[in-house]
Each structure stands twice: as structure tokens, then as C-alpha cells.
Design a protein around this motif. Sequence first.
Motif, mmCIF file in Angstrom:
data_model
loop_
_atom_site.group_PDB
_atom_site.id
_atom_site.type_symbol
_atom_site.label_atom_id
_atom_site.label_comp_id
_atom_site.label_asym_id
_atom_site.label_seq_id
_atom_site.Cartn_x
_atom_site.Cartn_y
_atom_site.Cartn_z
ATOM 1 N N SER A 75 29.631 34.414 22.552
ATOM 2 C CA SER A 75 29.277 35.013 21.115
ATOM 3 C C SER A 75 30.450 36.259 21.021
ATOM 4 N N ARG A 133 36.296 27.946 25.105
ATOM 5 C CA ARG A 133 36.182 29.075 24.084
ATOM 6 C C ARG A 133 37.462 29.731 24.108
ATOM 7 N N GLU A 139 34.018 23.212 18.748
ATOM 8 C CA GLU A 139 32.920 22.087 19.121
ATOM 9 C C GLU A 139 32.686 21.823 20.512
ATOM 10 N N LYS A 142 30.532 24.696 21.927
ATOM 11 C CA LYS A 142 29.377 24.647 21.540
ATOM 12 C C LYS A 142 28.227 23.375 22.210
ATOM 13 N N TYR A 145 27.824 24.297 25.907
ATOM 14 C CA TYR A 145 26.625 25.570 26.145
ATOM 15 C C TYR A 145 25.516 25.079 25.735
#
Length: 525
Positions: A75, A133, A139, A142, A145
Motif C-alpha cells: 500500500s 509491486r 493487476e 493485486k 495479494y
Amino acid sequence: MKNPRRSPILKTLQARITAVLTVVLLLVLVVNIFIFRQSRAMVERINEVFASNATIIQLSDTLETAQNSLYGYLSTKSSASLEDFYRYEQELRARTDTLNDRVVDNDNKMLERSIRLMTESYLSSSEKAIQARRGRDVEEYKEQYAISTNLYDYINSYIYALNSNRFRRNSENYQELLAVMESLEQTCMILIFAVSALALFFASLLVRAMISPLRTLAGAAYRVADGDFSVEIPTSDRADEVGVVTNAFHRMLDSIRTYISSQRSSMEKEAQMKENELAMEAHLKEAQLKFLQAQINPHFLFNSLNAGSQLAMMEGADRTEDFLSRMADFFRYNVKKTGGDASLQEELDSVDNYIYILNVRFSGDIHYEKLVDEEIDTGSVRMPSMILQPIVENAIQHGIHDNHENGRITMSAEMVGPDENEAGLHCVRVTISDNGVGMTSDQIRAIMQRRAQGRGDASSTEAQQAKTDAERDGNSTGVAMVNVISRLELYYGKENLFSIWSDGPMCGTEVSVLLPLEQEEPSED
């Protein structure tokens, strides 16, 4: 008669008490070791019960921390979060490596295997998400994760199931351990009471064995204190202190009875002894009168010699006057110094007078030489009187008696230090030597043994043999030498002050006298 059943090792009370205490302490030690080992085993088992649950909880905490670090990096792309993730990744791998990785017929083991495999998948997906990341592939990271989050949830559910199963089983084990602990507590209490009872039993036996004969002995002692000496105490066959005291008390009673009997017989003789004392007093007074008279005679002798010396001087007989004067001085010194002390100079002068008188008697045949160290203050050195003259007389009578013309006597006085004499003191050493017939080792030993007998150091048989040897060898003045040695030791309170040395027959004799300069107040004895 000794008790054959009693061990010779346990003869004394101290040995018995020590043995009882040793047995009791050994029993207590064994009981304590048993209780300690059982308690330690129970603690280890309890630790094992809860250690497995603690391991699973720690695994869950590490997994949660790693998931939070992963989310923080994805994040915010924080380097600190990334470092935390990799650190917790290593810790997570280390914890999962301890889990089962084989297929077995056990539900908990299979849960451990599933957790281990899913953790590997979780760490792999997390690594892919981090790499995506970094490459700004939104994409991909995400998707990875999301996979990691799902695996995280599954792992937590499996950890919860495994923890619940283990807690249920551990609770059952804990109840069993509590029952065992209660049994162990009861066993320990029984052992403690048993050891205490055994120690009390041994102590009571020991006290009874000591007190019983002592009570009998105390009753007899009270009767004796009241004057009843007819009490009978049987002898004891015990070899300990109680037996020794009992037998000693028995012997004491016998001694008291014997003493009372002897006192009765002695009281019967006391009246007769008093009568004898009156007669002895009369004889004592007569002996004292004769002793006083014997003291007057020597004074009359040297006073008469003085009168003859004065008469010879008036008539012009110088040699006769000198001879009589020296004889008067010689006898005056002997009478005046009997039993007292004198200076070294007075002793040397007495020897000079004695040699002069003998040379007049033997027409000057006695060759005498005197060598005195100049640093010696002969007037201040104190010594017993009549020490040197008897030694010189002995040298003349027994050393050069048959050969006056060739005989020679030498007297020397010198200072010696502590390391130069057997007495270990600062001394003046006076040596009288002659070139006469000499002495054998047996003759020297005879004189020294008679001196030892005077101090109670030799047996009466040896002393008598020494006296016989001395008389057989014509050494009658050995008595004078013993007297000289004894008075030296009494005066100075020291030993090893007198020595005799000779190489043998016809080799001369040397007598050495040590006069200590370090001494206490001279004895009047």
C-alpha cells in the motif's frame, strides 16, 4: 568381659551418635532426592503440555505480523515494511520447519502438514506480489495479494483447529498430571513421617542406653556424698564413656576405702612419731652447733696464715710472706664464696693463687699459662664461685700428675657469638687444657652420665655403672666435675654450658665452660 555383639567401631558415644545422625541424614537425603526428581519430572510434563499450544500461538502471531508487513509495503511501498516482511518470513519458515511434513494417520499431524504446505504457498504468492509491486504491475500484485490473503485465512483456520485439538488433549493430560501430583504428595508425606518415626526410635534407644547406667551412677554418688562408702557399684562391660566413668567410680570407691583404712593405721602411729620428733629436735640442735663450729675452723685457719705472713714480713722472709699471704687469700676466697657467685676476675685470681701454692710445693714444676681476651671485662662477668679451680685441680691431679716437668696447663678466655656455641647465646668461653694422660670416651661418658642422673635423665643402673667406671679409672674427681656442671646449670638456668673433649689416652684433655652474658637475675641457690 567385652560384649561380642557390639561392633568395635561403635565403642564410644560420639561414634554411636554420629552413626545415628548419619543414618537419619542419609534417609532424609534419599527422600528429598526422590521428591525432587518426581517434582521435576511433573514440571517437565506440564511444560510439554503447554509448550505445544505456545508454539502454535507464536506461529499465528508471526503469520499475522508478516501479513501486516506485506500489506504495508504493497500500500505504501515502504522499505521498512519490506524489511519487516523478509525478517518475519525467515522466522515463519523456521517455525513451520518444526511441523510435520509426512503423511501419517493422525489428525493433528495432518493439520500440521497442511499448515506447512499452505505457508509455503503463502510465502510464494507474497513474494510474487512484492515483485509485481516493484515492477508497477498493478493487476499482478493485486491478484497475488488476494491469493496470499486467502491462504492467510485458510492457515489461520487450520491453526485454530490444531490449537483447539491440542488444547483439548492437553487438558486431558493436565487432569492426569494433577492426579499423579496428588498421589506423589501423599507418598512424600508418608515417607517424611516414616523417616521421622525411625529417627525418633533410634534416638530413644541411644538416650535410654546412656541414661539408664547414669541414673544408677548418680544414685550411688549421692550416697557417697552423704558419707555412705559401703555402696557397691558393679563394674561395667561397656567400652564407651559411660562404662569408663562407671569403672572409674568403682575404682575411686575402692581407693577411698583403702585410704580410710590406711589413715586409721597411720593415726595409731602418730603418737609414737611425736615422741620421736622431740628426740630428733635435740639431735638437730646438737648438729647445728657442730656445723657452726665447723664454719669457725676455716676462719681460724686463714687468720692464722695471715698472722704467719705478717711475722715473715717482719723478719724479712719475702718468699715465705708471699706464700702465706697467697694461701690466706686462697682459703679466704673459698670460705667467703661458698654457695655464692663471683666475678670472672676473682675466679682467675683464685686459680693463680692455687697454681702458686702448688709450684711452691713442687718446686715450680707446674707450667701454667693464662690467655685472656683484652676485650673481656673480667670484673663485670658474673659466674658461680669455685668453678675454675676444681677443673684446674682435676687437670693437675689426673692429667699431668706423673709428668710435672713436661706437663703444661693452659687457661684461655674469649668472647663467642650465638652461632659459635651450643647454648646459642653471647658468651665468654673459658677453656682449660692440658697435655697429660687424656681421657677415653667411656671416662667422659661416665662423668656426663653421672651429671644426667643428677637431673633424673638416666636410670639408676646407668648412674651406678658410670660411678663404678669412674672409680675404677681413678677418676674420683668426677664428683667435682658433676658438681661444677650442676651449679652452672642452676645459676644460669641453661644447659650445654660444659663440655669435655679428648682424642684419647696420652692426647691431653680440654674442658670448656660457657659463661652466658645474656641472663636473668642470677639464682641464689
